[in-house]
Motif scaffolding. Structure first.
Motif, mmCIF file in Angstrom:
data_model
loop_
_atom_site.group_PDB
_atom_site.id
_atom_site.type_symbol
_atom_site.label_atom_id
_atom_site.label_comp_id
_atom_site.label_asym_id
_atom_site.label_seq_id
_atom_site.Cartn_x
_atom_site.Cartn_y
_atom_site.Cartn_z
ATOM 1 N N SER A 13 -3.811 -61.073 -40.104
ATOM 2 C CA SER A 13 -2.686 -61.998 -40.183
ATOM 3 C C SER A 13 -1.616 -61.408 -41.078
ATOM 4 C CB SER A 13 -3.124 -63.338 -40.772
ATOM 5 O OG SER A 13 -4.267 -63.806 -40.101
ATOM 6 N N PHE A 14 -0.366 -61.608 -40.705
ATOM 7 C CA PHE A 14 0.748 -61.330 -41.604
ATOM 8 C C PHE A 14 1.276 -62.682 -42.043
ATOM 9 C CE2 PHE A 14 0.786 -57.587 -38.774
ATOM 10 C CZ PHE A 14 0.584 -56.603 -39.734
ATOM 11 N N GLY A 15 0.946 -63.097 -43.248
ATOM 12 C CA GLY A 15 1.300 -64.452 -43.653
ATOM 13 C C GLY A 15 0.645 -65.431 -42.705
ATOM 14 N N LYS A 18 -0.969 -64.975 -37.025
ATOM 15 C CA LYS A 18 -2.238 -64.322 -36.693
ATOM 16 C C LYS A 18 -1.986 -63.350 -35.559
ATOM 17 C CE LYS A 18 -5.057 -68.201 -38.139
ATOM 18 N NZ LYS A 18 -5.537 -69.529 -37.725
ATOM 19 N N ILE A 19 -2.006 -62.069 -35.872
ATOM 20 C CA ILE A 19 -1.624 -61.056 -34.884
ATOM 21 C C ILE A 19 -2.845 -60.533 -34.139
ATOM 22 C CG2 ILE A 19 -0.448 -58.861 -34.543
ATOM 23 C CD1 ILE A 19 1.392 -61.117 -35.468
ATOM 24 N N ILE A 20 -3.936 -60.269 -34.852
ATOM 25 C CA ILE A 20 -5.193 -59.855 -34.216
ATOM 26 C C ILE A 20 -6.209 -60.962 -34.473
ATOM 27 C CG2 ILE A 20 -7.068 -58.148 -34.228
ATOM 28 C CD1 ILE A 20 -4.540 -57.029 -33.051
ATOM 29 N N GLY A 37 -1.523 -54.175 -22.425
ATOM 30 C CA GLY A 37 -1.158 -55.532 -22.809
ATOM 31 C C GLY A 37 0.343 -55.616 -22.983
ATOM 32 N N PRO A 38 0.875 -56.830 -22.933
ATOM 33 C CA PRO A 38 2.332 -56.992 -23.035
ATOM 34 C C PRO A 38 2.844 -56.589 -24.418
ATOM 35 C CG PRO A 38 1.238 -59.128 -23.053
ATOM 36 C CD PRO A 38 0.190 -58.117 -22.759
ATOM 37 N N ASN A 39 4.147 -56.385 -24.518
ATOM 38 C CA ASN A 39 4.766 -56.072 -25.801
ATOM 39 C C ASN A 39 4.470 -57.153 -26.812
ATOM 40 O OD1 ASN A 39 6.025 -53.594 -25.754
ATOM 41 N ND2 ASN A 39 7.730 -54.389 -24.537
ATOM 42 N N GLY A 40 4.167 -56.726 -28.039
ATOM 43 C CA GLY A 40 3.901 -57.685 -29.096
ATOM 44 C C GLY A 40 2.500 -58.250 -29.063
ATOM 45 N N ALA A 41 1.644 -57.716 -28.176
ATOM 46 C CA ALA A 41 0.282 -58.231 -28.081
ATOM 47 C C ALA A 41 -0.545 -57.853 -29.307
ATOM 48 C CB ALA A 41 -0.392 -57.690 -26.817
ATOM 49 N N GLY A 42 -0.140 -56.793 -29.991
ATOM 50 C CA GLY A 42 -0.886 -56.363 -31.176
ATOM 51 C C GLY A 42 -1.590 -55.028 -30.993
ATOM 52 N N LYS A 43 -1.188 -54.245 -29.995
ATOM 53 C CA LYS A 43 -1.856 -52.965 -29.728
ATOM 54 C C LYS A 43 -1.649 -51.989 -30.883
ATOM 55 C CE LYS A 43 0.582 -52.424 -25.939
ATOM 56 N NZ LYS A 43 1.422 -53.627 -26.019
ATOM 57 N N SER A 44 -0.391 -51.864 -31.301
ATOM 58 C CA SER A 44 -0.125 -50.944 -32.421
ATOM 59 C C SER A 44 -0.776 -51.445 -33.697
ATOM 60 C CB SER A 44 1.383 -50.792 -32.637
ATOM 61 O OG SER A 44 1.983 -50.183 -31.515
ATOM 62 N N THR A 45 -0.765 -52.752 -33.877
ATOM 63 C CA THR A 45 -1.419 -53.318 -35.063
ATOM 64 C C THR A 45 -2.906 -52.982 -35.050
ATOM 65 O OG1 THR A 45 0.188 -55.114 -35.054
ATOM 66 C CG2 THR A 45 -1.805 -55.435 -36.359
ATOM 67 N N LEU A 46 -3.527 -53.067 -33.885
ATOM 68 C CA LEU A 46 -4.941 -52.720 -33.765
ATOM 69 C C LEU A 46 -5.178 -51.265 -34.191
ATOM 70 C CD1 LEU A 46 -7.746 -53.621 -32.851
ATOM 71 C CD2 LEU A 46 -7.162 -52.875 -30.533
ATOM 72 N N ARG A 53 -4.131 -47.804 -41.790
ATOM 73 C CA ARG A 53 -2.758 -48.054 -42.254
ATOM 74 C C ARG A 53 -2.637 -49.481 -42.780
ATOM 75 N NH1 ARG A 53 2.558 -47.834 -38.461
ATOM 76 N NH2 ARG A 53 3.992 -46.779 -39.887
ATOM 77 N N PHE A 54 -3.294 -50.405 -42.103
ATOM 78 C CA PHE A 54 -3.383 -51.792 -42.585
ATOM 79 C C PHE A 54 -4.836 -52.108 -42.940
ATOM 80 C CE2 PHE A 54 0.174 -53.215 -39.432
ATOM 81 C CZ PHE A 54 1.127 -52.600 -40.229
ATOM 82 N N LEU A 55 -5.001 -53.032 -43.885
ATOM 83 C CA LEU A 55 -6.341 -53.537 -44.169
ATOM 84 C C LEU A 55 -6.590 -54.757 -43.295
ATOM 85 C CD1 LEU A 55 -6.673 -53.403 -48.058
ATOM 86 C CD2 LEU A 55 -7.890 -52.021 -46.365
ATOM 87 N N PHE A 85 1.625 -41.839 -33.347
ATOM 88 C CA PHE A 85 2.438 -43.030 -33.577
ATOM 89 C C PHE A 85 3.358 -43.308 -32.394
ATOM 90 C CE2 PHE A 85 0.951 -41.727 -37.622
ATOM 91 C CZ PHE A 85 0.837 -42.883 -38.384
ATOM 92 N N GLN A 86 3.634 -44.584 -32.206
ATOM 93 C CA GLN A 86 4.497 -44.996 -31.099
ATOM 94 C C GLN A 86 5.904 -44.458 -31.306
ATOM 95 O OE1 GLN A 86 4.362 -49.193 -30.400
ATOM 96 N NE2 GLN A 86 5.968 -49.158 -28.862
ATOM 97 N N VAL A 87 6.381 -44.506 -32.564
ATOM 98 C CA VAL A 87 7.664 -43.902 -32.914
ATOM 99 C C VAL A 87 7.353 -42.585 -33.613
ATOM 100 C CG1 VAL A 87 9.749 -44.145 -34.282
ATOM 101 C CG2 VAL A 87 8.735 -46.149 -33.181
HETATM 102 N N1 LIG Z 1 3.810 -55.143 -40.849
HETATM 103 C C1 LIG Z 1 4.016 -56.268 -40.124
HETATM 104 N N2 LIG Z 1 4.421 -57.404 -40.719
HETATM 105 C C2 LIG Z 1 4.629 -58.514 -39.994
HETATM 106 N N3 LIG Z 1 4.468 -58.605 -38.665
HETATM 107 C C3 LIG Z 1 4.078 -57.501 -38.007
HETATM 108 C C4 LIG Z 1 3.834 -56.282 -38.684
HETATM 109 N N4 LIG Z 1 3.464 -55.352 -37.783
HETATM 110 C C5 LIG Z 1 3.470 -55.964 -36.590
HETATM 111 N N5 LIG Z 1 3.832 -57.262 -36.713
HETATM 112 C C6 LIG Z 1 3.932 -58.225 -35.631
HETATM 113 O O1 LIG Z 1 2.741 -58.157 -34.891
HETATM 114 C C7 LIG Z 1 3.012 -58.360 -33.526
HETATM 115 C C8 LIG Z 1 2.366 -57.294 -32.729
HETATM 116 O O2 LIG Z 1 3.047 -56.073 -32.940
HETATM 117 P P1 LIG Z 1 2.525 -54.719 -32.326
HETATM 118 O O3 LIG Z 1 1.131 -54.508 -32.758
HETATM 119 O O4 LIG Z 1 3.515 -53.662 -32.685
HETATM 120 O O5 LIG Z 1 2.570 -54.989 -30.767
HETATM 121 P P2 LIG Z 1 2.415 -53.994 -29.556
HETATM 122 O O6 LIG Z 1 2.139 -52.641 -30.078
HETATM 123 O O7 LIG Z 1 1.276 -54.545 -28.743
HETATM 124 O O8 LIG Z 1 3.689 -54.070 -28.790
HETATM 125 C C9 LIG Z 1 4.512 -58.427 -33.365
HETATM 126 O O9 LIG Z 1 4.891 -59.765 -33.212
HETATM 127 C C10 LIG Z 1 5.030 -57.883 -34.667
HETATM 128 O O10 LIG Z 1 6.234 -58.483 -35.021
#
Ligand SMILES: Nc1ncnc2c1ncn2[C@@H]1O[C@H](COP(=O)(O)OP(=O)(O)O)[C@@H](O)[C@H]1O
Ligand SMILES: [Mg+2]
Lengths: 252, 419
Positions: A13-15, A18-20, A37-46, A53-55, A85-87
């Motif tokens: 969760s970010f605040g 709940k992202i994952i 998965g669609p954009n913003g699904a949380g793939k990069s976060t995973l 990179r994140f805990l 990295f994506q970017v």
């Molecule tokens: N460091 C962060 N702080 C707050 N929100 C984040 C952070 N990183 C990602 N998010 C949010 O998590 C969601 C998923 O992002 P992301 O994992 O990049 O999606 P994807 O890669 O599937 O397109 C997005 O809504 C994004 O705004």
């Protein structure tokens, strides 16, 4: 056999967001696993959670059975997991060769050495040249990374990732923004570089995904709604509904 | 793998290239150091040269942080100062001559400075290298204030405002040098300057040196190729402290005194300026900056009390218009000449030079007239027999007209070049 990557009940969760939300995933050794998965699904976060990179907020990640969640990125990397990295995330003021060499150094056992001349490390130079040759950047070895065209920067991103010879490789949208021919070349490179290794790849191009992957997971709103072989995913009603739609039929 | 060896050989510089690009400049530098005494420089000239050598090593150590590692420190004089203080104390132990110390030659003082600087870097760097960017810069500022304040408080260690002095002629001679006369001190400085240049250059060629550049470029990515950027910064910081301490040891022998002033923000700022003006993107930049700034610092002050103003203006000018500093100009000019492009650019170069000279005329007029006026002694600026009082219309013409004209010329030159 222990899985190369084992993710159990992972949450982030970010605040309040709940992202994952409870991801469970097991990737076998030698498997090529795609995450779509669609954009913003949380793939990069995973990926950020797996690579340190994140805990995680809760849950755990294991690499070859060893717990890696909670460890620092460089510790996880030393245990044999490397990510892109994506970017593009490269060393812009250094040459292409120096970029790749940074990826090679640690795996060759040259920690923070300050008593050796880097030019005399023959096996490092050879491995670097080998990687550059493999990705097709050998001629541009002495170009500053910042001056590379976009597609070459994406390739360099992959080159740095595979340079250390990690057994588990995570690629985050390696072909994003590439043209058709550039994508084909990148996919050929990924196939070659991931031979005998475990690959987890986030990819939007369904043609690439269905060709490359042994198994596919579909991530929607931070949850994996389906995991299976390309055929199973193509036939899965929930996936069609939630995400794939026309795209899967095009690819088929 | 056999064909790989061929391709990899094509990528690396050849043995001849390495020799030409790396070894030859070092040999030339050593030759210059050897040849200088043949010109029979005056005592004051030798003293100036000695100070240049010290500043060269100090600036190179500073650029290990600023240019290579991307770490902006406002307190690098702390490490030179602590290294120098340690050397001065060692010199006094040598003068007492008891036990081990009796056998230590004064010639080796920079090595003691090196050790003390490294130790100071290891202790102070531990907390400060956890961060980079602005927090690092702020911590370095705080540490400098702290150490300088401590320097003025602990008299037994730092000698109060008078500092601690020593005698460089004490102890056993080394290489037949008594280190009494300045021309003998010259050889001592030349030797250690060469060691400093060689050492800091060699460092850039090590894995750690390359990692420090990588950490500067992208500290995050460094983590994902197996390195801890904090550790990289910390190790680089220790080396930067060590070479600064070495410069301190050189200075201890040259000047035979260290005062708490040497730990303060003033020398820290001066080395920042010298390094930046020289050019932080090039290894040789800090060397050029050290030579130019030491020269100006010692000679400009003879001509005008406003010399600090000129240095300040020059620094601002470099930051705004010449981010690659003196070395940028030198190498840029050399590249143009080598590429045979002088024919295309000489007009805009001449235009720019004329413009800069005109701007300088106005700036000098304004500054010299202004501080004489503000002194209130009625003194008049009289260059080349002119009497530029504030009441003289010529003063105002010289203060404004060349400035306007100069700016126009410089802009025109820039326009011509961008075409
Ligand atoms: N460091 C962060 N702080 C707050 N929100 C984040 C952070 N990183 C990602 N998010 C949010 O998590 C969601 C998923 O992002 P992301 O994992 O990049 O999606 P994807 O890669 O599937 O397109 C997005 O809504 C994004 O705004
Ligand atoms: Mg993403």
């Amino acid at each position: 056999m222990t899985a190369a990557l084992d993710i159990t009940d992972l949450h982030k969760s970010f605040g309040p967001a709940k992202i994952i939300q409870g991801v469970n995933l097991s990737v076998a050794k030698g498997e090529r696993h795609a995450i779509i998965g669609p954009n913003g699904a949380g793939k990069s976060t995973l990926f950020n959670l797996i690579s340190g990179r994140f805990l995680p907020s809760s849950g755990e990640v294991r690499l070859n059975g060893a717990l890696i969640s909670g460890k620092k990125p460089f510790e996880i990397n030393r245990m044999g997991l490397s990510r892109s990295f994506q970017v593009s995330n490269i060393f812009t003021n250094m040459t292409v060769r120096e970029n790749v060499r940074c990826g090679v150094l640690h795996s060759m056992g040259y920690g923070y050495s300050f008593w050796r001349n880097i030019g005399n490390l023959r096996e490092v130079s050879e491995k670097t040249a080998h990687i550059l040759n493999e990705v097709g950047l050998l001629e541009k070895g002495n170009t500053p990374a910042a001056l590379l065209p976009y597609a070459d920067q994406r390739t360099l991103e992959i080159a740095i990732t595979i340079a250390g010879g990690a057994e588990v490789i995570l690629l985050d949208e390696p072909t994003a923004g590439m043209s058709h021919s550039e994508t084909d070349r990148a996919v050929a490179l990924i196939e070659k570089a991931s031979k005998g290794k475990t690959l987890v790849i986030v990819e939007h191009d369904m043609g690439v995904v269905f060709n490359l992957a042994d198994r596919i997971s579909v991530l929607v709103y931070g949850e994996i709604i389906a995991t299976g072989t390309p055929e199973q995913i193509r036939g899965d009603a929930r996936v069609r509904e939630a995400y794939l739609g026309e795209e899967a039929e095009d690819a088929a | 793998m056999t064909d790989m060896t061929a391709t990899y050989a094509g990528l690396e510089p050849t043995r001849a290239e390495k020799f030409r690009q790396r070894t030859v400049p070092l040999i030339l530098f050593a030759l210059v150091l050897l040849v200088i005494p043949l010109f029979n420089p005056s005592r004051s000239m030798i003293t100036l040269l000695n100070h240049m050598g010290i500043t060269i090593v100090f600036a190179l150590s500073y650029n290990m942080l600023l240019g290579r590692a991307g770490l902006l420190s406002f307190g690098h004089a702390v490490y030179m100062g602590l290294g120098g203080y340690f050397a001065v104390h060692v010199m006094n132990w040598v003068a007492e001559g008891t036990g081990f110390w009796g056998a230590v030659p004064i010639f080796s003082m920079p090595a003691f400075g090196f050790g003390a600087g490294a130790l100071a870097g290891a202790i102070i760097g531990w907390p400060s290298c956890r961060r980079s960017g602005t927090p690092f810069a702020m911590i370095s500022l705080g540490v400098a204030e702290l150490v300088a304040a401590a320097g003025f408080m602990f008299d037994s260690l730092f000698g109060g405002e008078m500092g601690v002095s020593a005698d460089r002629m004490a102890g056993p001679e080394f290489l037949g040098l008594s280190l009494g006369p300045v021309d003998e001190v010259y050889w001592f400085i030349a030797f250690w300057t060469f060691i400093g240049v060689l050492g800091t250059y060699a460092f850039t060629r090590t894995p750690l040196g390359k990692l420090s550049e990588a950490t500067r470029d992208n500290a995050e990515r460094v983590q994902f190729v197996g390195y801890n950027p904090q550790r990289v910064r910390y190790l680089v910081f220790i080396f930067a402290g060590a070479f600064a301490g070495m410069a301190g040891g050189m200075s201890a022998v040259q000047d035979e005194i260290f005062t708490p002033e040497s730990l303060s923000l003033v020398p820290s700022g001066a080395i920042l300026i010298a390094t930046y003006v020289g050019g932080i993107r090039y290894f040789t930049g800090p060397i050029m900056g050290a030579i130019v700034m030491t020269y100006m610092g010692s000679n400009l002050s003879d001509y005008t009390v406003g010399w600090l103003l000129y240095l300040g203006l020059m620094f601002v000018g470099v930051v705004m218009f010449l981010p690659n500093g003196i070395a940028g100009i030198v190498y840029g000019t050399a590249d143009t000449l080598r590429a045979g492009r002088l024919g295309e650019v000489w007009q805009s170069w001449l235009l720019r030079l004329a413009g800069l000279v005109l701007i300088a005329v106005s700036v000098i007029t304004i500054i010299e007239v202004a501080f004489r006026w503000s002194d209130g002694y009625g003194e008049v600026f009289e260059p080349f027999g002119l009497s530029l009082a504030t009441t003289n219309p010529l003063t105002w013409i010289l203060g404004v007209l060349p400035l306007v004209l100069g700016v126009v010329l410089v802009l025109k030159a820039a326009k011509g070049e961008s075409k």
